[in-house]
Design a protein around this motif. Sequence first.
Motif: not given
Lengths: 115, 113
Positions: B22, B55-58, B63, B65, B67, B74, B76
């Motif tokens: 995080n 908001d998100k990218r892989q 990944t 994220l 916010n 974060s 992942q």
Amino acid sequence: DSGVTQTPKHLITATGQRVTLRCSPRSGDLSVYWYQQSLDQGLQFLIQYYNGEERAKGNILERFSAQQFPDLHSELNLSSLELGDSALYFCASSVPTGALDEKLFFGSGTQLSVL
Amino acid sequence: GESVGLHLPTLSVQEGDNSIINCAYSNSASDYFIWYKQESGKGPQFIIDIRSNMDKRQGQRVTVLLNKTVKHLSLQIAATQPGDSAVYFCAEKFNNQGGKLIFGQGTELSVKP
């Protein structure tokens, strides 16, 4: 291997001395960045050069200076060294696309120890 | 002010588990965020990035994220491997400051076999 070459890898010197760190960017990259990584401050931006000209300045001390030569390699000069200057100094380079997502490629760094 | 900080300075996970690292950022004007991986004796290596309008990218096993409401980022990592052991940094960028990156303090990820 990022393609960014930094020399020397290690440098040990005494307080009050002057040293020069060298960076060769990736082939084709016109921008060079210098960062300092210390235990208490983390990674701090020092200065950026683009095609020989200073482009941006960060938390760089007046005792420090840099330049980028016509062949695009860069040198970071640190003078009147103090114990607190001991750190890992990174050079990074990029193709200056001007885009927000312009990627930086970092060298392996020069570990400076001031005794 | 300009600061990017990490919630956890160290993280230890079992091989095969998922890892979550995080990062909190303070400047709502930041419009680009990057995660870097730094292995011992090497410079930071780009992992994945995300623009503020996402908001998100892989990526491959990773990944990111974002916010923006709580200014939180974060990373992942799926099926964490021993080779993932490293220090991970988040960084932010303001478009009006060119290529200057503001780095967080870093989180050390240790993967136990």
